[in-house]
Write an enzyme that holds these catalytic residues in place. Structure first.
Site, PDB file in Angstrom:
ATOM      1  N   SER A 115       0.799  -1.228   0.000  1.00  0.00           N
ATOM      2  CA  SER A 115       0.000   0.000   0.000  1.00  0.00           C
ATOM      3  C   SER A 115       0.829   1.273   0.000  1.00  0.00           C
ATOM      4  O   SER A 115       0.300   2.347  -0.293  1.00  0.00           O
ATOM      5  CB  SER A 115      -0.937   0.008   1.224  1.00  0.00           C
ATOM      6  OG  SER A 115      -1.905  -0.999   1.107  1.00  0.00           O
ATOM      7  N   GLU A 294      -9.130   6.781  17.556  1.00  0.00           N
ATOM      8  CA  GLU A 294      -8.630   5.538  18.140  1.00  0.00           C
ATOM      9  C   GLU A 294      -7.126   5.657  18.357  1.00  0.00           C
ATOM     10  O   GLU A 294      -6.449   6.396  17.637  1.00  0.00           O
ATOM     11  CB  GLU A 294      -8.904   4.338  17.220  1.00  0.00           C
ATOM     12  CG  GLU A 294     -10.344   3.876  17.169  1.00  0.00           C
ATOM     13  CD  GLU A 294     -10.765   3.131  18.445  1.00  0.00           C
ATOM     14  OE1 GLU A 294      -9.885   2.629  19.166  1.00  0.00           O
ATOM     15  OE2 GLU A 294     -11.973   3.058  18.691  1.00  0.00           O
ATOM     16  N   GLU A 337     -10.267   7.370   2.470  1.00  0.00           N
ATOM     17  CA  GLU A 337      -9.843   5.966   2.373  1.00  0.00           C
ATOM     18  C   GLU A 337     -10.702   5.041   3.226  1.00  0.00           C
ATOM     19  O   GLU A 337     -10.827   5.218   4.433  1.00  0.00           O
ATOM     20  CB  GLU A 337      -8.382   5.812   2.818  1.00  0.00           C
ATOM     21  CG  GLU A 337      -7.895   4.381   2.689  1.00  0.00           C
ATOM     22  CD  GLU A 337      -6.603   4.088   3.445  1.00  0.00           C
ATOM     23  OE1 GLU A 337      -5.971   3.062   3.138  1.00  0.00           O
ATOM     24  OE2 GLU A 337      -6.240   4.877   4.341  1.00  0.00           O
TER      25      GLU A 337
END
Length: 530
Positions: A115, A294, A337
């Site tokens: 990626s 998070e 994304e």
């Protein structure tokens, strides 16, 4: 004996799953005229398609991480079945975009990509090496010294230089590979924080540092990954824990540094870490928004806490980002994304992966509602695929997460045991020569780990092309098989930024009227006379 065994299993399967043998076909589809009419409608739509050759004021790129063609197909069926339909006839919103191409995803040094190298291609316009970010392919992985002077810029940099607002929305850590290529330069994708760079020779900066100190003009940053921005001994506000292995040891509180920079420039800014705080943000009074929901990646949509103590959906983040960015009269660039499609596939958890596609599809629909096709180029694509596929010959409408409803007279498995429609080429759940009898197993559970052909700790990426869906100004430039680094060149050309800033003799559409602006008309007429 084998045929009898398969027949008995088929009867048991039908009883347990309360199904009837045979395809689940909507009645209207049995009429040939249905298909003729449908094809004529499609033909009429295609014949009526017009190119939009104006300048794109805005560009929105949606990246489904790991969203290969098989994943799109399975997600389409999954979405339809969630709505009580057979599923195969369903269409994801971006599948209705009028323009479609393919992208070749290989890295310069790898046949099957990661990626980071792919993000460098589709964001910076230059193919890179495996696991490197925002640097040229002259930089070997982990070579900090070789990195100096070989950085490459991105569509975010080009858009910002043109006076546009820019934003990042992701369900991964904001320092993860895909979003990081927008703003960072790193010979190693895993150098997300300074604690990841112990023993590295050279003067390279970690990715989190680059995000805050080298990219202070990014208006919207939404995602996960608090831990790389927090001081080493800080307690996480949500978990109440301290991550000594990932939180910063350099004495820098990057969240505080972000806020201090905005205060020094008299910018209205807000930092949020839960949904209630996020919901309370008024886009009209916000210049800069940082949301870190998070310590690491955000939750899967299937498991997301939707209360005020939880976190927003990818669609909600997309909405808020557009509301803030669209205040700029010069337009904006937004990267969104759906990161956790990839993570679920690596763990061979297809229900979570497909649900993440559906969640991103909702974000695409949100963006379509909030923008105009005449002045906003929208691109939906993937960085790579996975070794994930749809197998067997299940009947129409068979649960995409279930077992292949068998046809013993034709294609029953040789060992007489059931198998799932979805299958992985490699991954963590391998049978070691003895297939498990799945007759009484709930394969539709979100945590059921699907089987793979080759035992590996994590399932791997695939190497085939991925689709590029596009609509808006210059979207017709996606029309065949392209190298992946072609994508940001089209986005830059469409929006007249970067090296294409002077190649802008196209009209600007007036969204209000849907026609070319009067100034552009006069300009074009003058050109015609000349």
């Amino acid at each position: 004996m084998q045929a009898i065994s398969s027949l008995l299993w088929f009867s048991l399967f039908c009883l347990i799953n309360n199904i009837n043998a045979g395809p689940k076909i909507p009645n209207e589809e049995r009429d040939p005229e249905f298909w003729r009419s449908k094809a004529k409608e499609d033909l009429k739509l295609t014949l009526g398609k017009k190119e939009i050759n104006s300048v794109a004021k805005n560009v929105i790129m949606f990246l489904g991480d790991g969203m290969g063609v098989a994943t799109v197909t399975a997600a389409r069926i999954y979405k339809g079945q969630l709505n009580g339909q057979p599923g195969e006839e369903t269409v994801l919103s971006f599948e209705e975009f009028p323009n479609l191409g393919l992208a070749k995803t290989y890295n310069v040094d790898r046949q099957t990509p990661d990626s980071a190298g792919t993000a460098t291609a589709y964001l910076c316009g230059v193919k890179g090496n495996y696991a490197t970010l925002g640097v040229s392919p002259n930089v070997p992985r982990k070579d900090c010294i070789a990195q100096k002077g070989r950085e490459v810029t991105s569509i975010l940099d080009w858009s910002k230089a043109a006076g546009k607002s820019v934003g990042i929305v992701t369900t991964s850590r904001v320092t993860h590979a895909s979003p990081a290529a927008l703003y960072a330069h790193s010979a190693e994708r895993d150098w997300e924080g300074d604690t990841d760079m112990e023993g590295v020779d050279g003067e390279c900066k970690d990715i989190a540092y680059q995000l805050i100190y080298d990219n202070s003009n990014i208006e919207v940053i939404l995602g996960g990954g608090r831990r790389y921005l927090m001081l080493k001994n800080q307690t996480d506000p949500e978990t109440g824990k301290i991550d000594l292995n990932k939180q910063r040891k350099d004495g820098r509180d990057l969240i505080k540094a972000w806020a201090e920079d905005k205060e020094a420039r008299n910018k209205f800014h807000t930092y949020v870490w839960n949904k209630q705080q996020f919901d309370n943000v008024d886009p009209r009074n916000t210049d800069y928004l940082l949301g870190l929901f998070e310590p690491s990646h955000m939750q899967y949509e299937l498991e997301r806490d939707k209360s005020g103590n939880g976190e927003p959906s990818i669609a909600e983040m997309t909405q808020k980002a557009i509301q803030i960015l669209q205040k700029n009269e010069k337009g904006f660039f937004l990267f969104v994304e759906g990161a956790r499609i990839d993570h679920a596939h690596h763990d061979t958890l297809p229900k979570k992966a497909l649900d993440e596609v559906v969640a991103m599809d909702a974000a695409v629909q949100m963006a379509m509602k909030m923008t105009n096709e005449m002045d906003t180029l929208m691109v939906v694509t993937a960085d790579h695929s996975h070794v994930f596929n749809i197998a067997g010959y299940p009947y129409r409408g068979n649960n995409i997460l279930g077992l292949v409803d068998p046809n013993p007279a034709e294609y029953g498995p040789a060992d007489g045991l059931p198998y799932t429609t979805l299958i992985y080429g490699n991954g963590p759940n391998y049978n070691y020569g003895n297939r498990t009898n799945l007759t009484d197993v709930d394969t539709t559970h979100k945590d059921f780990v699907f089987f793979s052909a080759v035992p590996m700790a994590d399932e791997t990426h695939g190497a085939e092309e991925v689709a590029i869906y596009a609509r808006g100004p210059m979207a017709h430039l996606f029309q065949r098989t392209h190298e992946q680094n072609y994508i940001p060149h089209v986005m830059a050309y469409a929006s007249c930024v970067g090296e294409y800033a002077t190649d802008c003799d196209r009209p600007v559409r007036s969204v209000a009227s849907g026609h070319v602006s009067m100034i552009s008309v006069i300009f074009m007429c003058i050109l015609c006379v000349i």
